[in-house]
Design a protein around this motif. Structure first.
Motif, PDB file in Angstrom:
ATOM      1  N   PRO A   1       0.794  -1.230   0.000  1.00 34.93           N
ATOM      2  CA  PRO A   1       0.000   0.000   0.000  1.00 34.93           C
ATOM      3  C   PRO A   1       0.831   1.287   0.000  1.00 34.93           C
ATOM      4  CG  PRO A   1      -0.796  -1.531   1.660  1.00 34.93           C
ATOM      5  CD  PRO A   1       0.478  -2.091   1.116  1.00 34.93           C
ATOM      6  N   THR A   2       2.074   1.228   0.438  1.00 32.65           N
ATOM      7  CA  THR A   2       2.900   2.436   0.451  1.00 32.65           C
ATOM      8  C   THR A   2       3.226   2.921  -0.958  1.00 32.65           C
ATOM      9  OG1 THR A   2       4.911   1.109   0.662  1.00 32.65           O
ATOM     10  CG2 THR A   2       3.914   1.924   2.704  1.00 32.65           C
ATOM     11  N   LEU A   3       2.985   2.094  -1.960  1.00 33.34           N
ATOM     12  CA  LEU A   3       3.190   2.517  -3.337  1.00 33.34           C
ATOM     13  C   LEU A   3       2.294   3.714  -3.667  1.00 33.34           C
ATOM     14  CD1 LEU A   3       4.429   2.103  -6.173  1.00 33.34           C
ATOM     15  CD2 LEU A   3       2.564   0.511  -6.638  1.00 33.34           C
ATOM     16  N   GLY A   4       1.061   3.711  -3.167  1.00 28.66           N
ATOM     17  CA  GLY A   4       0.146   4.829  -3.382  1.00 28.66           C
ATOM     18  C   GLY A   4       0.685   6.109  -2.759  1.00 28.66           C
ATOM     19  N   GLN A   5       1.227   5.986  -1.543  1.00 26.55           N
ATOM     20  CA  GLN A   5       1.807   7.152  -0.864  1.00 26.55           C
ATOM     21  C   GLN A   5       3.023   7.669  -1.641  1.00 26.55           C
ATOM     22  OE1 GLN A   5       2.689   5.600   2.993  1.00 26.55           O
ATOM     23  NE2 GLN A   5       0.532   5.466   3.613  1.00 26.55           N
ATOM     24  N   LEU A   6       3.850   6.770  -2.109  1.00 27.22           N
ATOM     25  CA  LEU A   6       5.030   7.140  -2.875  1.00 27.22           C
ATOM     26  C   LEU A   6       4.628   7.857  -4.164  1.00 27.22           C
ATOM     27  CD1 LEU A   6       8.128   7.012  -3.234  1.00 27.22           C
ATOM     28  CD2 LEU A   6       7.778   4.823  -4.396  1.00 27.22           C
ATOM     29  N   THR A   7       3.609   7.334  -4.814  1.00 30.80           N
ATOM     30  CA  THR A   7       3.115   7.950  -6.049  1.00 30.80           C
ATOM     31  C   THR A   7       2.681   9.384  -5.795  1.00 30.80           C
ATOM     32  OG1 THR A   7       2.366   5.776  -6.827  1.00 30.80           O
ATOM     33  CG2 THR A   7       1.436   7.687  -7.924  1.00 30.80           C
ATOM     34  N   GLN A   8       1.961   9.599  -4.690  1.00 30.52           N
ATOM     35  CA  GLN A   8       1.499  10.952  -4.348  1.00 30.52           C
ATOM     36  C   GLN A   8       2.667  11.849  -3.934  1.00 30.52           C
ATOM     37  OE1 GLN A   8      -1.478  10.256  -1.349  1.00 30.52           O
ATOM     38  NE2 GLN A   8      -3.102   9.910  -2.860  1.00 30.52           N
ATOM     39  N   LYS A   9       3.576  11.318  -3.117  1.00 33.45           N
ATOM     40  CA  LYS A   9       4.694  12.100  -2.598  1.00 33.45           C
ATOM     41  C   LYS A   9       5.597  12.595  -3.723  1.00 33.45           C
ATOM     42  CE  LYS A   9       8.099  11.991   1.081  1.00 33.45           C
ATOM     43  NZ  LYS A   9       8.650  11.198   2.185  1.00 33.45           N
ATOM     44  N   LEU A  10       5.807  11.751  -4.723  1.00 37.52           N
ATOM     45  CA  LEU A  10       6.662  12.127  -5.839  1.00 37.52           C
ATOM     46  C   LEU A  10       5.901  12.913  -6.912  1.00 37.52           C
ATOM     47  CD1 LEU A  10       8.737   8.834  -6.267  1.00 37.52           C
ATOM     48  CD2 LEU A  10       9.455  10.968  -5.188  1.00 37.52           C
ATOM     49  N   GLY A  11       4.609  13.063  -6.720  1.00 38.87           N
ATOM     50  CA  GLY A  11       3.802  13.820  -7.672  1.00 38.87           C
ATOM     51  C   GLY A  11       3.648  13.115  -9.007  1.00 38.87           C
TER      52      GLY A  11
END
Length: 118
Positions: A100-110
């Protein structure tokens, strides 16, 4: 005969194919072999040492294998060729399920996902 031959085969793919096959014999010098795919059928039909062994043990030089492809007889068999193609969206969703952290990474990196993902 079949099982002992299967145990002696060194190639795992051939062993697996031989274990998977469903056998039945008929009175007219045939051994009917039911398999899930043409690939498995071809592997078994190439095992001429097995056919020769069975001919020798049964004292029937005319004995032959008669293969029949019946995928419905093997509900647990998954033929890779029959699997539906995976879309990029399906891949992303599976990756999100596993991590699930992939979603957070996607958002964090824009990162912007294709319109197919929206």
């Amino acid at each position: 005969m079949w099982n002992s031959y299967t145990e002696e085969v060194t190639l795992r793919g051939v062993q697996s194919a031989l274990r998977m096959a469903l056998l039945s014999s008929s009175s007219d010098s045939t051994v009917e072999i039911t398999v899930p795919s043409s690939y498995i059928k071809d592997m078994i039909m190439q095992e001429t040492p097995l056919l020769n062994l069975i001919r020798s043990e049964c004292h029937d030089p005319e004995l032959k294998f008669v293969p029949e492809i019946k995928p419905e007889a093997f509900p647990d068999y998954l033929d890779q060729k029959l699997a539906s193609p995976v879309t990029p969206k399906e891949k992303y969703i599976k990756m999100l399920e596993k991590n699930p952290t992939l979603g957070q990474l996607t958002q964090k990196l824009g990162l912007k996902l294709d319109s197919e993902f929206s």
